[in-house]
Structures are given as C-alpha cells and as structure tokens.
Motif scaffolding. Structure first.
Motif, PDB file in Angstrom:
ATOM      1  N   ARG A  16      37.500  66.900  61.714  1.00  0.00           N
ATOM      2  CA  ARG A  16      36.064  66.625  61.666  1.00  0.00           C
ATOM      3  C   ARG A  16      35.813  65.471  60.706  1.00  0.00           C
ATOM      4  NH1 ARG A  16      33.187  72.550  61.599  1.00  0.00           N
ATOM      5  NH2 ARG A  16      33.789  73.080  63.712  1.00  0.00           N
ATOM      6  N   GLU A  17      34.822  64.670  61.031  1.00  0.00           N
ATOM      7  CA  GLU A  17      34.511  63.510  60.225  1.00  0.00           C
ATOM      8  C   GLU A  17      33.020  63.472  59.918  1.00  0.00           C
ATOM      9  OE1 GLU A  17      37.600  60.296  61.962  1.00  0.00           O
ATOM     10  OE2 GLU A  17      35.920  60.776  63.270  1.00  0.00           O
ATOM     11  N   TYR A  18      32.673  62.956  58.750  1.00  0.00           N
ATOM     12  CA  TYR A  18      31.281  62.697  58.411  1.00  0.00           C
ATOM     13  C   TYR A  18      31.020  61.223  58.692  1.00  0.00           C
ATOM     14  CZ  TYR A  18      31.003  67.184  56.086  1.00  0.00           C
ATOM     15  OH  TYR A  18      30.996  68.530  55.820  1.00  0.00           O
ATOM     16  N   ILE A  19      29.962  60.941  59.443  1.00  0.00           N
ATOM     17  CA  ILE A  19      29.635  59.563  59.767  1.00  0.00           C
ATOM     18  C   ILE A  19      28.179  59.287  59.447  1.00  0.00           C
ATOM     19  CG2 ILE A  19      31.395  59.404  61.567  1.00  0.00           C
ATOM     20  CD1 ILE A  19      29.119  59.592  63.634  1.00  0.00           C
ATOM     21  N   ARG A  20      27.890  58.002  59.244  1.00  0.00           N
ATOM     22  CA  ARG A  20      26.515  57.571  59.056  1.00  0.00           C
ATOM     23  C   ARG A  20      26.401  56.105  59.476  1.00  0.00           C
ATOM     24  NH1 ARG A  20      26.804  58.748  52.824  1.00  0.00           N
ATOM     25  NH2 ARG A  20      28.342  57.223  52.202  1.00  0.00           N
TER      26      ARG A  20
ATOM     27  N   CYS B 193      32.782  56.158  59.319  1.00  0.00           N
ATOM     28  CA  CYS B 193      33.350  57.440  58.920  1.00  0.00           C
ATOM     29  C   CYS B 193      33.638  57.338  57.432  1.00  0.00           C
ATOM     30  CB  CYS B 193      34.632  57.728  59.701  1.00  0.00           C
ATOM     31  SG  CYS B 193      35.461  59.211  59.110  1.00  0.00           S
ATOM     32  N   TYR B 194      33.022  58.190  56.652  1.00  0.00           N
ATOM     33  CA  TYR B 194      33.193  58.102  55.211  1.00  0.00           C
ATOM     34  C   TYR B 194      33.824  59.351  54.610  1.00  0.00           C
ATOM     35  CZ  TYR B 194      28.954  60.927  54.763  1.00  0.00           C
ATOM     36  OH  TYR B 194      28.021  61.931  54.841  1.00  0.00           O
TER      37      TYR B 194
ATOM     38  N   GLU C  73      27.257  62.278  71.221  1.00  0.00           N
ATOM     39  CA  GLU C  73      27.602  63.461  72.010  1.00  0.00           C
ATOM     40  C   GLU C  73      28.887  64.024  71.417  1.00  0.00           C
ATOM     41  OE1 GLU C  73      29.188  64.128  76.410  1.00  0.00           O
ATOM     42  OE2 GLU C  73      27.129  63.343  76.345  1.00  0.00           O
ATOM     43  N   ASN C  74      28.771  65.156  70.799  1.00  0.00           N
ATOM     44  CA  ASN C  74      29.891  65.775  70.094  1.00  0.00           C
ATOM     45  C   ASN C  74      30.348  67.026  70.841  1.00  0.00           C
ATOM     46  OD1 ASN C  74      31.655  65.983  67.788  1.00  0.00           O
ATOM     47  ND2 ASN C  74      30.446  67.764  67.182  1.00  0.00           N
TER      48      ASN C  74
ATOM     49  N   ARG D 239      28.206  65.423  61.042  1.00  0.00           N
ATOM     50  CA  ARG D 239      29.613  65.827  61.067  1.00  0.00           C
ATOM     51  C   ARG D 239      30.024  65.968  62.521  1.00  0.00           C
ATOM     52  NH1 ARG D 239      31.613  71.254  58.286  1.00  0.00           N
ATOM     53  NH2 ARG D 239      30.577  72.098  60.111  1.00  0.00           N
ATOM     54  N   ILE D 240      31.039  65.204  62.910  1.00  0.00           N
ATOM     55  CA  ILE D 240      31.466  65.192  64.308  1.00  0.00           C
ATOM     56  C   ILE D 240      32.962  65.464  64.390  1.00  0.00           C
ATOM     57  CG2 ILE D 240      29.679  63.564  65.026  1.00  0.00           C
ATOM     58  CD1 ILE D 240      31.962  61.406  65.058  1.00  0.00           C
ATOM     59  N   ASN D 241      33.409  65.791  65.577  1.00  0.00           N
ATOM     60  CA  ASN D 241      34.837  65.878  65.857  1.00  0.00           C
ATOM     61  C   ASN D 241      35.303  64.517  66.347  1.00  0.00           C
ATOM     62  OD1 ASN D 241      35.078  68.669  65.317  1.00  0.00           O
ATOM     63  ND2 ASN D 241      34.152  69.106  67.296  1.00  0.00           N
ATOM     64  N   ARG D 242      36.545  64.212  66.103  1.00  0.00           N
ATOM     65  CA  ARG D 242      37.083  62.939  66.595  1.00  0.00           C
ATOM     66  C   ARG D 242      36.932  62.879  68.099  1.00  0.00           C
ATOM     67  NH1 ARG D 242      42.179  61.773  62.672  1.00  0.00           N
ATOM     68  NH2 ARG D 242      40.888  61.717  60.812  1.00  0.00           N
TER      69      ARG D 242
END
Length: 176
Positions: A109-113, A101-102, A153-154, A135-138
C-alpha cells in the motif's frame, strides 16, 4: 512521435518519430537496468512538455524539462515532499499535475498526494491537508481530465473497488 532511448548511460529523446535525437543533460538513476526503461510514469512526453524525474540523492524530487522539444533543458524540483512520481500529466505548457508516492506500508500500500504547477514546471506545490492524501494499492488507476478533476480507481486485495474523486486538484479526495 515522442520516444526515448538509453544508450551507454545517456538518455536521448525524439519528437519526430526517431529522425532526430537530443541528449537529456542529466544523470538518471531510476532506469530499470534489465530492459533499459524508465520507471513507469516517471516521465511525460507530448507536444506541450518533455519532463523526466531523476534522483539526485536529496530529500526532494528532481525534474528536468523542455518546452522546445529537447533543444534546451531546465532543472527544477518538487521540494516540499519526497518520494517518487506515479502519475504525471500536463494540460498545456503551463499547467500540470503529478501524483507522488510519499510513503508505504506492509502489503504494497502506498500513500499518494497531488502536486501541481501553474508555471510550466518551474515550481510545484504539494497539496497537503487532512483529506489531501489517499492510501492505495499498487496498480491503482489514476486519471485527471482537467487540472481540477481526477479519479483514482483502487482495487483492494479482497477484490473490492473504491473510487476516489477530486474536484479541487487533489486538495481533497472523496470515496464514491
């Protein structure tokens, strides 16, 4: 068979159901003080790898790992991104993937890679590019079945579900 415990600001691991314990030689700041546990998914323990995330106050992600059940430890870092790990998995002693998560925005909401290693965690390469972040929700469910194949799975706040799929170690993500 694998576990950890935190005693007097020190972290110990076991690889034999608690018979023997080894101290991890690092200072950890990502421990919940109320229940004395690590943040979820900030560590990974199996017969291939013991690896723990720790914060060293810099703009990268510090890691300490062992390939011999805690007898020796090596430090490394994910240096091409900052943030924190929300998912980690190794497929053997050399090949692993972590979802980092960056960034976040209002509404949880979080951006992840993805960031990957092919040398046992010594070096990490963060997947970057136009479709490399999601971009996902926690609370999104993340699972990789191989180094290449993964799903996220978001569940949105309105209850709708989006499944993101990668077949290239997180270099690109496509919604299904």
């Amino acid at each position: 068979q694998y576990g950890y415990r935190i005693l007097q600001q020190k972290v110990y691991v076991t690889c034999d159901f608690g018979k023997d314990w080894s101290e991890i030689p690092a200072t950890f700041t990502n421990v919940y003080p109320s229940n004395r546990e690590f943040l979820s998914e900030s560590y990974y323990m199996d017969n291939n790898k013991l690896i723990f995330e720790y914060s060293n106050g810099e703009h990268f992600i510090g890691l300490i790992y062992s390939d011999d059940n805690g007898a020796t430890w090596q430090e490394t870092a994910i240096t091409d991104t900052s943030g924190y790990i929300i998912y980690m998995k190794f497929f053997d002693k050399e090949n692993g993937i972590a979802m980092v998560c960056y960034g976040n925005e209002l509404g949880q909401r979080e951006y992840i890679r993805a960031t990957i290693t092919h040398d046992g965690g010594k070096t990490w390469i963060t997947q970057k590019g136009e479709n490399a972040s999601v971009r996902i929700n926690r609370g999104a469910e993340i699972e990789f079945t191989s180094m290449q194949d993964g799903t996220i799975e978001n569940i949105s706040y309105d209850g709708s579900k989006t499944v993101y799929v990668t077949q290239d170690s997180g270099l690109t993500w496509n919604a299904e």
